[in-house]
Design an enzyme around this catalytic site. Structure first.
Site, PDB file in Angstrom:
ATOM      1  CE  LYS A 230      42.638  53.563  38.217  1.00 44.22           C
ATOM      2  NZ  LYS A 230      43.435  55.260  38.088  1.00 44.22           N
TER       3      LYS A 230
ATOM      4  CG  ASP B   7      41.603  54.259  34.143  1.00 40.89           C
ATOM      5  OD1 ASP B   7      42.631  54.177  33.554  1.00 40.89           O
ATOM      6  OD2 ASP B   7      41.393  55.004  35.219  1.00 40.89           O
TER       7      ASP B   7
END
Length: 283
Positions: A9, A145
């Site tokens: 990410k 996240d």
């Protein structure tokens, strides 16, 4: 057996607006994903077993007394496994292997991406739709996240970063990740944020919004690990660079490039410094 990727990410931009009453920070961030990262394999088994291999396995594995590659049950992967069983009322045991290709405490998803991949793999193994709201509810309990990593698509994140609106753009763009060999504590980086609200993300297409944005955690992360500034400077100066910035709470920096040759040249320059690199593309 299910083989599930856990892609890296990146935060194309990360604006910290203020501290919330719940202790989290109000964020505005542009999440995006690489086409490469860690890898999970999951299968049914007679007893739970979780093993880690790969270049960064040693950062997560326990002592050899428990067996090569064995890990404790406080890993996000095992937490995701156990939460999945509780949420869906499933009494099954699983063999899980994580190939850890991404550095730890690096601002590129790491454990969150692995937990999200675990949820997707278990759902696929059990014939559960990936859109099932229970999966997203589990993800939200595992960390801010994990929900964006669960959907694995470019998105605007607000609130804690887990209120998500999917976006499009930049798929296939050459991407380079560089970590200068350090890890930084997310809690310590947030503690070093100066508390100044520097404004919201702008409008426009994805690249325009990213270029006009910033990472409010770059300064406190660099104060903890000054070598981050060196990695960012190398990428800033690279020919063909479109956008470069630190990702998340650090210490990994990234750059988007006009073409793969320019990306690979920058990767060679970072490799020459002894830094970890991942030459990939935007998903």
């Amino acid at each position: 057996m299910i083989v599930e990727p856990a892609p890296a990410k990146i935060n194309l931009a990360l604006h910290v607006r203020h501290r919330r009453p719940d202790g989290y920070h109000e964020l505005e961030t542009l999440f995006a994903f690489a086409t490469d990262g860690d890898l999970l394999t999951v299968d049914h088994a007679d007893a739970d077993d979780f093993r880690i291999d790969g270049p960064f396995a040693s950062a997560l594995t326990s002592s050899p007394v428990q067996g090569e590659g064995a890990v404790s049950d406080d890993n996000l992967v095992t937490q995701a496994r156990d939460a999945f069983r509780r949420a869906f009322g499933i009494d099954r045991r699983y063999a899980i292997r994580l190939t850890k290709n991404l550095p730890v405490a690096a601002g590129i998803g790491g454990g969150s991406a692995d937990a999200a991949a675990t949820l997707r793999a278990l759902a696929r193994l059990g014939g559960i739709a990936l859109a099932d709201p229970r999966l997203h509810a589990i993800a939200a309990t595992l960390g801010a996240d994990v929900p964006p990593c669960l959907i694995g698509r470019t998105a605007l994140g607000t609130g804690r970063g887990d209120d998500l609106a999917t976006l499009t753009g930049l798929a296939g763009t050459p991407l380079l990740l560089v970590n200068p060999g350090v890890g930084v504590s997310t809690a310590a980086v947030f503690a070093g944020w100066d508390g100044i609200d520097r404004g919201a993300l702008s409008g426009g297409d994805l690249l325009a919004r990213a270029c006009a944005g910033r990472n409010d955690l770059e300064a406190p992360a660099t104060a903890l690990a000054p070598v981050i500034a060196e990695a960012c400077a190398l990428l800033d100066a690279a020919p063909g660079m479109i956008l470069s910035r630190m990702s998340g709470s650090g210490a990994t920096c990234f750059a988007l490039f006009a073409d793969s040759a320019a990306r690979d040249d920058a990767a060679s320059a970072a490799d020459a410094r002894g830094w970890w690199t991942l030459a990939t593309t935007m998903a």
